[in-house]
Design a protein around this motif. Structure first.
Motif, PDB file in Angstrom:
ATOM      1  N   LEU A  47       0.837  -1.201   0.000  1.00  0.00           N
ATOM      2  CA  LEU A  47       0.000   0.000   0.000  1.00  0.00           C
ATOM      3  C   LEU A  47       0.871   1.250   0.000  1.00  0.00           C
ATOM      4  N   TYR A  48       1.946   1.233   0.781  1.00  0.00           N
ATOM      5  CA  TYR A  48       2.868   2.374   0.815  1.00  0.00           C
ATOM      6  C   TYR A  48       3.443   2.642  -0.573  1.00  0.00           C
ATOM      7  N   ALA A  49       3.924   1.606  -1.236  1.00  0.00           N
ATOM      8  CA  ALA A  49       4.511   1.777  -2.563  1.00  0.00           C
ATOM      9  C   ALA A  49       3.476   2.268  -3.567  1.00  0.00           C
ATOM     10  N   THR A  50       2.260   1.724  -3.501  1.00  0.00           N
ATOM     11  CA  THR A  50       1.192   2.154  -4.403  1.00  0.00           C
ATOM     12  C   THR A  50       0.888   3.634  -4.206  1.00  0.00           C
ATOM     13  N   LEU A  51       0.722   4.044  -2.961  1.00  0.00           N
ATOM     14  CA  LEU A  51       0.429   5.449  -2.685  1.00  0.00           C
ATOM     15  C   LEU A  51       1.612   6.354  -3.026  1.00  0.00           C
TER      16      LEU A  51
END
Length: 106
Positions: A47-51
């Motif tokens: 999720l961190y990488a996506t955001l």
């Protein structure tokens, strides 16, 4: 936005920017994996990488649009505004965490 000009100022300001950027680029994911529950670290990192990539897209698109409308100063003011909101959120969350620690100490 700053009243300084010249190559020395550019090198100094770029050095400050890239120092902060490189520190955050390494520290934020490390903090995330330390704080996330062990069984959710992969999901949290994903999720961190996506955001992170979504933010890069939105920031670049909005920056380009603002540059077309108002030039470099409009982009600088957007950056300053986002930074101000980020600092305010950091301060509020820090206060909240400190209060939570005080409550759990008893």
């Amino acid at each position: 936005m700053l009243p300084i000009n010249g190559p020395v100022a550019v090198v100094l300001l770029l050095g400050i920017f890239f120092t902060g950027f490189n520190l955050l680029e390494a520290l934020l994911p490390a903090q995330l994996t330390r704080k996330a529950p062990e069984n959710a670290r992969g999901a949290a990192s994903g999720l961190y990488a996506t955001l992170q990539f979504f933010g890069t897209f939105v920031g670049g698109s909005l920056g380009g649009y603002l540059f077309g409308l108002g030039g470099a100063s409009a982009v600088a003011w957007l950056g300053f505004s986002v930074l101000s909101v980020w600092i305010l959120l950091w301060w509020l969350l820090r206060e909240r965490e400190a209060k939570a620690r005080e409550g759990s100490a008893y």
